[in-house]
Structures are given as structure tokens and as C-alpha cells.
Design a protein around this motif. Sequence first.
Motif, PDB file in Angstrom:
ATOM      1  N   HIS A 137       0.831  -1.212   0.000  1.00  7.45           N
ATOM      2  CA  HIS A 137       0.000   0.000   0.000  1.00  7.45           C
ATOM      3  C   HIS A 137       0.863   1.258   0.000  1.00  7.45           C
ATOM      4  N   LEU A 138       1.960   1.228   0.749  1.00  6.11           N
ATOM      5  CA  LEU A 138       2.814   2.415   0.860  1.00  6.11           C
ATOM      6  C   LEU A 138       3.795   2.549  -0.296  1.00  6.11           C
ATOM      7  N   VAL A 139       4.343   1.442  -0.749  1.00  7.28           N
ATOM      8  CA  VAL A 139       5.354   1.474  -1.799  1.00  7.28           C
ATOM      9  C   VAL A 139       4.727   1.620  -3.182  1.00  7.28           C
ATOM     10  N   ARG A 140       3.597   0.973  -3.407  1.00  5.04           N
ATOM     11  CA  ARG A 140       2.941   0.991  -4.723  1.00  5.04           C
ATOM     12  C   ARG A 140       1.435   1.230  -4.571  1.00  5.04           C
ATOM     13  N   PRO A 141       1.024   2.387  -4.085  1.00  2.00           N
ATOM     14  CA  PRO A 141      -0.406   2.633  -3.864  1.00  2.00           C
ATOM     15  C   PRO A 141      -1.244   2.506  -5.134  1.00  2.00           C
ATOM     16  N   LYS A 142      -0.633   2.763  -6.271  1.00 10.68           N
ATOM     17  CA  LYS A 142      -1.355   2.675  -7.540  1.00 10.68           C
ATOM     18  C   LYS A 142      -1.934   1.269  -7.756  1.00 10.68           C
ATOM     19  N   THR A 143      -1.286   0.269  -7.178  1.00 11.83           N
ATOM     20  CA  THR A 143      -1.749  -1.116  -7.289  1.00 11.83           C
ATOM     21  C   THR A 143      -3.192  -1.263  -6.820  1.00 11.83           C
ATOM     22  N   PHE A 144      -3.605  -0.446  -5.854  1.00 10.07           N
ATOM     23  CA  PHE A 144      -4.922  -0.594  -5.252  1.00 10.07           C
ATOM     24  C   PHE A 144      -5.963   0.399  -5.773  1.00 10.07           C
ATOM     25  N   GLU A 145      -5.537   1.380  -6.558  1.00  9.80           N
ATOM     26  CA  GLU A 145      -6.470   2.424  -6.989  1.00  9.80           C
ATOM     27  C   GLU A 145      -7.637   1.877  -7.805  1.00  9.80           C
ATOM     28  N   PHE A 146      -7.402   0.879  -8.635  1.00 10.15           N
ATOM     29  CA  PHE A 146      -8.461   0.388  -9.506  1.00 10.15           C
ATOM     30  C   PHE A 146      -9.564  -0.358  -8.757  1.00 10.15           C
ATOM     31  N   ILE A 147      -9.301  -0.812  -7.530  1.00 10.85           N
ATOM     32  CA  ILE A 147     -10.347  -1.531  -6.798  1.00 10.85           C
ATOM     33  C   ILE A 147     -11.130  -0.625  -5.850  1.00 10.85           C
ATOM     34  N   MET A 148     -10.749   0.633  -5.797  1.00  9.67           N
ATOM     35  CA  MET A 148     -11.451   1.554  -4.898  1.00  9.67           C
ATOM     36  C   MET A 148     -12.836   1.872  -5.447  1.00  9.67           C
ATOM     37  N   PRO A 149     -13.868   1.682  -4.624  1.00 10.71           N
ATOM     38  CA  PRO A 149     -15.209   2.071  -5.073  1.00 10.71           C
ATOM     39  C   PRO A 149     -15.258   3.571  -5.376  1.00 10.71           C
ATOM     40  N   ALA A 150     -16.019   3.951  -6.372  1.00 11.50           N
ATOM     41  CA  ALA A 150     -16.098   5.353  -6.799  1.00 11.50           C
ATOM     42  C   ALA A 150     -16.582   6.267  -5.679  1.00 11.50           C
ATOM     43  N   TRP A 151     -17.399   5.750  -4.775  1.00 12.91           N
ATOM     44  CA  TRP A 151     -17.974   6.594  -3.726  1.00 12.91           C
ATOM     45  C   TRP A 151     -16.975   6.920  -2.615  1.00 12.91           C
ATOM     46  N   VAL A 152     -15.812   6.259  -2.608  1.00 14.60           N
ATOM     47  CA  VAL A 152     -14.795   6.547  -1.596  1.00 14.60           C
ATOM     48  C   VAL A 152     -13.996   7.756  -2.055  1.00 14.60           C
ATOM     49  N   PRO A 153     -13.943   8.818  -1.221  1.00 13.12           N
ATOM     50  CA  PRO A 153     -13.186  10.008  -1.620  1.00 13.12           C
ATOM     51  C   PRO A 153     -11.680   9.806  -1.410  1.00 13.12           C
ATOM     52  N   ALA A 154     -10.894  10.622  -2.045  1.00 12.60           N
ATOM     53  CA  ALA A 154      -9.440  10.682  -1.826  1.00 12.60           C
ATOM     54  C   ALA A 154      -8.801   9.300  -1.863  1.00 12.60           C
ATOM     55  N   HIS A 155      -8.906   8.643  -2.998  1.00  8.66           N
ATOM     56  CA  HIS A 155      -8.437   7.261  -3.119  1.00  8.66           C
ATOM     57  C   HIS A 155      -7.013   7.054  -2.616  1.00  8.66           C
ATOM     58  N   ARG A 156      -6.086   7.834  -3.109  1.00  7.86           N
ATOM     59  CA  ARG A 156      -4.672   7.633  -2.733  1.00  7.86           C
ATOM     60  C   ARG A 156      -4.475   7.798  -1.229  1.00  7.86           C
ATOM     61  N   GLU A 157      -5.098   8.809  -0.651  1.00 11.63           N
ATOM     62  CA  GLU A 157      -4.958   9.047   0.787  1.00 11.63           C
ATOM     63  C   GLU A 157      -5.545   7.899   1.598  1.00 11.63           C
TER      64      GLU A 157
END
Length: 120
Positions: free
Chosen positions: A21-41
Motif C-alpha cells: 500500500h505504501l510502496v505501490r499505492p497505484k496497485t490498489f487504486e483500480f479496486i477503490m469504489p467510486a464513492w470513496v473520496p481521496a483514493h490515494r490518501e
Amino acid sequence: MALTSGTRILTVAFAVSGTIHLVRPKTFEFIMPAWVPAHREVIIASGVAELALAAGLNVPATRRAAGWGSALLLAAVYPANVQMATDSLRTSSTPYKAAAFGRLPLQIPLIRSALRAARA
């Protein structure tokens, strides 16, 4: 008190996942539901929480609190796992679909291990 095998597995899973999560946060961005704000944070915060919980599960004095926190975190990220499974239906990759749907029932033993740690 020694760690149970379930707590050890949960600790390793959180340590590995938290690091990713910390080293490669982009790995998880595609699974974030649209309704969750501030994906990277949210991804970064989740990684920090996973690392803190992994550490807490290893210390007898903090294991109870870390167990409850682990169960709550696993429940909180479950919507992202559902999102990943739902999104996988739009791909032609059978291995990806299997992995995405396979994650869903795996949450149950992880939550059970977290609750056992909380109650120990």
C-alpha cells in the motif's frame, strides 16, 4: 501468550499488504469504489493501519486492541474486494476473476483470526 497460526498469518498478510500500500499505492487504486473520496490518501492510510495492526498483533499488551482493529479494518476494506470482484466480470481473464472472487471468502477466516486475537 504465543501467537496462534491464524494470528501469524494475519500479521504477515497485513505486513505485506501494508508495505505494498505504501510502496505501490497505484496497485490498489483500480479496486477503490467510486464513492470513496481521496483514493490515494485512503490507500496510504490503510497501509499505515495494516502495518500498525501487524505490529500490534505481535505485542501481547496490544494484541487485544490490534485484534479488534484488524477485524474492523478487514470489514472496512471488504467493499473494495467486492468492487474488485464485480469489475472482474468485465474482463476475459479467468485467473483474475478467480482471484477476485476467491478473495471474498478468504476475508472470513482473517476476520475470525482477528476476533480470536481480540478475545485472547
